[in-house]
Design an enzyme around this catalytic site. Structure first.
Site, PDB file in Angstrom:
ATOM      1  N   ASP A 159       0.851  -1.188   0.000  1.00 44.44           N
ATOM      2  CA  ASP A 159       0.000   0.000   0.000  1.00 44.44           C
ATOM      3  C   ASP A 159       0.880   1.229   0.000  1.00 44.44           C
ATOM      4  O   ASP A 159       1.989   1.193  -0.554  1.00 44.44           O
ATOM      5  CB  ASP A 159      -0.920  -0.069   1.239  1.00 44.44           C
ATOM      6  CG  ASP A 159      -2.223   0.671   1.033  1.00 44.44           C
ATOM      7  OD1 ASP A 159      -2.170   1.898   0.826  1.00 44.44           O
ATOM      8  OD2 ASP A 159      -3.281   0.027   1.063  1.00 44.44           O
ATOM      9  N   HIS A 165      -3.848   6.098   3.768  1.00 40.75           N
ATOM     10  CA  HIS A 165      -4.520   4.900   3.286  1.00 40.75           C
ATOM     11  C   HIS A 165      -3.800   3.643   3.746  1.00 40.75           C
ATOM     12  O   HIS A 165      -4.414   2.675   4.187  1.00 40.75           O
ATOM     13  CB  HIS A 165      -4.607   4.950   1.765  1.00 40.75           C
ATOM     14  CG  HIS A 165      -5.429   3.865   1.175  1.00 40.75           C
ATOM     15  ND1 HIS A 165      -4.906   2.619   0.886  1.00 40.75           N
ATOM     16  CD2 HIS A 165      -6.729   3.824   0.830  1.00 40.75           C
ATOM     17  CE1 HIS A 165      -5.866   1.874   0.376  1.00 40.75           C
ATOM     18  NE2 HIS A 165      -6.982   2.570   0.329  1.00 40.75           N
ATOM     19  N   SER A 168     -38.023 -22.880 -17.473  1.00 43.63           N
ATOM     20  CA  SER A 168     -38.487 -23.501 -16.230  1.00 43.63           C
ATOM     21  C   SER A 168     -38.308 -22.567 -15.039  1.00 43.63           C
ATOM     22  O   SER A 168     -39.015 -22.682 -14.050  1.00 43.63           O
ATOM     23  CB  SER A 168     -37.693 -24.771 -15.941  1.00 43.63           C
ATOM     24  OG  SER A 168     -37.862 -25.694 -16.960  1.00 43.63           O
TER      25      SER A 168
END
Ligand code: NAG
Ligand code: NAG
Ligand code: NAG
Ligand code: NAG
Ligand code: NAG
Length: 674
Positions: free
Chosen positions: A152, A209, A461
């Protein structure tokens, strides 16, 4: 995400192939042929050689670079990263024409411009049902001894979530590094920190973040945590006793957050450092492990492409993505065949007749179902390159995606016209039948074991019980309505547009015609309040059957009493009080219909006509007025063949609608020539 360059042929096929999995297409923008751009390049190993030493690996990768760039150059090295574990390949800055030259080299597999990823955020332990004293947290001892790599934007190491207090030292297998300027910032929680920033160059600081995602993954228990006084409580990661190894690969800067070549380098390092889990909270169409791609049709049998019994014998599909054609063999059975032969994934492509209709099946291996058109492109791509590859990307569940064309008609859906009774337009109406999740009595792992579970199925169906359910709702809210009234309410209010507001399309992505959708796609809310209904009494059916020419005995069998058709009114086909019109036209034909007011007591309806081409339509009267509920009104509609009626063949369609300020009561029309 937009690729930023025009790619050479093989690479652009690859990108197109990837986009099949995304079910969207990316448009490449043009870049001058001498612009440098970061590419991710995959290559094979030279046969009979193992590249054990990292110098060997790097030398091998460099041999793919332009001759003038093969030596390492300080400050201007075109090779960014030589990857070892995460992929067999490297990243480098190249021009499109240099990439084109590279494609001609032996052992070249693929090259594509790197993409950049955007950062995304994760969830909370409570949402996942984690509890301190029981369940998976307790069973897993809160993640003790596990190393989580977080790729990150880096972290703020002093945050209490990263405190090493009470943490044991990392396990012996840990080989990572702490590259904070002050290495004392690492501790038994935060055991490693490295940065990969060759491609992006230093941009801004993304620690917000990164801190958030790292603490979400493995943050320590922190009491009295809150957000500006809100949500006060004890904060903790999903695995609060795990170790964290931080790989900073994101340097947010406007649209570009994380360069793919940096991410791959971080992953490569994390694997070598000995992590157990990699946490990458990116807007992820990545990561991917490109796999070799093979067409089953290359097998020995003339019908190998169907992936039936023995089709893959003698074909090397181990670890590969296998393209199979639909037909004869069950779709799931094809996947089983691929899996049994060692294949990693399957692409199931439609036959031409199936068009764009694709199905979500419970496959036994990763699988993507693609349209005929896309399948043909994949075949051509496989044919166009020595090392075709594919990537399977899971996008999870997407709800109400207006970029799709739902609802759309499937190739398996029944089509009109009705041959048994030309006076009735068929189908009446359509409903959801594709990829329907519903209860299932067997274990999905082992079909011989009875277990209450759920399964996905497709077909008329599945469509039928949806419509039955809507009919049941209408019966509940309007107990006095006849079956014909309920059917009328559903048909005259059905939708002919999809969630994007465009005409409902068929499996060829063409607007679905009246013999595909009838009145349209059921809309239960509107059906509950239709304004007018076309009712039919039981005796009307008797007249209708007599009109069709059945004998007294045959009609008697159906209505279960003695009938003399000679004494009955005979209703010709098409004259039944049906909420649609099926016209077989000679010169001209008139039908009468009776509508019953079930909307507002006092109401006025005007007719709106959308005539089928080649046909004149007149309606008399053109205004219907009601002064009370359940009042009836009768009108006549005349269809006349225009002098120029070439447009009618093979059929033509339109509708009439009775509209008031509140309601629109629509009847579809089909016209064929006598
Ligand atoms: C990033 O920002 C944080 C918070 O402002 C700061 O503490 C940290 O030193 C910065 N890191 C770098 C590498 O600039
Ligand atoms: C494929 O062809 C073989 C040999 O002609 C036949 O035995 C087999 O049933 C066929 N398989 C399928 C799936 O049609
Ligand atoms: C593959 O290429 C060959 C020769 O280039 C061509 O004859 C053949 O039709 C191609 N097949 C497909 C499926 O595109
Ligand atoms: C499926 O279940 C049956 C009955 O319990 C068992 O005999 C059989 O071995 C199972 N098959 C597989 C593949 O697990
Ligand atoms: C007849 O109708 C067709 C189809 O609508 C149209 O293309 C053609 O121009 C028309 N011809 C004349 C003479 O109007």
């Amino acid at each position: 995400m937009q690729p930023r360059a025009t790619m050479p042929a093989a690479t652009s096929s690859l990108l197109l192939l990837l986009s099949f999995f995304f079910f969207t297409f990316h448009v490449a923008q043009t870049t001058a042929n001498n612009d440098l751009q970061t590419y991710i390049i995959q290559v094979g190993n030279p046969q009979g050689r193992t590249l054990a030493e990292s110098e060997d690996v790097e030398t091998w990768y460099r041999s793919f670079l332009p001759t003038t760039q093969q030596q390492q150059q300080k400050g201007n090295d075109r090779l960014l990263y030589a990857y070892h574990d995460v992929i067999s390949g490297f990243s480098a800055r190249l021009t499109p024409s240099e990439v084109k030259d590279m494609e001609a080299k032996n052992f070249f597999i693929s090259a594509r411009p790197e993409r950049s990823l955007k950062l995304q955020t994760t969830h909370s332990p409570k949402f996942l049902g984690l509890q301190q004293r029981q369940g998976v947290w307790k069973d897993a001892n809160f993640g003790t001894g596990v190393i989580i790599a977080v790729l990150d934007g880096g972290v703020l190491p002093s945050h209490p979530s990263f405190s090493g207090h009470g943490m044991p030292p990392p396990p012996a297998k840990w080989k990572g590094k702490c590259e904070f300027k002050d290495s004392s910032l690492c501790n038994n929680k935060l055991i490693g920190a490295r940065s990969f920033n060759l491609a992006a160059k230093a941009r801004s600081n993304g620690t917000g973040h990164g801190t958030h995602t790292a603490s979400t993954a493995a943050g320590a228990f922190v009491s009295n945590a809150d957000v500006l006084g809100n949500a006060r409580g004890t904060a903790a990661g999903i695995a609060p006793s795990a170790h964290l190894a931080i790989y900073k690969v994101c340097f947010p800067d406007g649209g570009v957050d994380c360069a793919e070549s940096d991410i791959l380098a971080g992953m490569d390092a994390a694997i070598q450092d000995g992590v157990d889990v990699m946490s990458i909270s990116k807007n992820s169409k990545q990561p991917e492990k490109q796999l070799p791609l093979v067409f089953a049709g290359a097998g020995r049998l003339s019908n190998s492409s169907l992936c039936g019994e023995g089709a893959l014998n003698g074909l090397d599909v181990k670890g590969k993505v296998v393209l199979c054609e639909r037909g004869i063999v069950g779709r799931i059975a094809k996947g089983q065949m691929v899996k049994d032969a060692g294949g990693a994934a399957m692409i199931l492509m439609n036959k031409e007749i199936d068009g764009f209709s694709t199905l979500a099946d419970l496959h036994v291996l990763p699988a993507a179902h693609v349209s005929f058109a896309d399948g043909e492109k994949i075949k051509a791509y496989i044919n166009s390159t020595r090392w075709p590859t594919a990537t399977v990307v899971f996008r999870g569940t997407t709800l109400r995606d207006t970029s799709t064309s739902a609802p759309a008609m499937l190739s398996v859906s029944s089509r009109g016209p009705a041959t048994q009774s030309k006076g009735i337009l068929k189908p009446d109406i359509v409903g959801p039948g594709a990829n329907i999740i519903a209860a299932w009595p067997f274990s999905l792992e082992n079909a011989t074991v009875t277990a209450p579970t759920f399964n996905v199925m497709t077909g008329t169906s599945m469509s039928c019980p949806h419509l039955s359910g809507v009919a049941a709702l209408l019966k509940g809210s309007h107990p006095s309505w006849s079956p014909a009234a309920i059917k009328s309410a559903m048909m005259t209010t059905a939708d002919v547009t999809n969630i994007a507001g465009k005409p409902i399309v068929d499996e060829k992505h063409q607007p679905a015609d009246v013999f595909a959708i009838g009145a349209g796609h059921v809309n239960p809310t509107k059906a509950n309040n239709p304004g007018l209904i076309y009712d039919i009494k039981p005796d009307d059916y008797m007249s209708y059957l007599c009109g069709l020419g059945y004998t007294d005995q045959q009609v008697g069998k159906i209505v279960r009493r003695n009938i003399k058709c000679a004494e009955q009114e005979k209703l010709p086909g098409g004259q039944l009080n049906y909420p649609s019109f099926s016209v077989t036209l000679g010169h001209s034909q008139t039908f009468t219909r009776t509508v019953t007011n079930v909307g507002t007591a006092s109401s006025v309806y005007a007719v709106k006509i959308n005539p089928p081409s080649g046909v004149y339509v007149t309606v008399k009267p053109s205004i219907l007025s009601f002064s009370d509920m359940n009042h009836k009104a009768t009108y006549a509609v005349t269809f006349t063949r225009a002098r120029n009626n070439t447009a009618i063949r093979p059929f033509t369609q339109g509708y009439i609608a009775w509209t008031s300020d509140k309601y629109s009561v629509t009847s579809p029309i089909s016209v064929t020539l006598q």
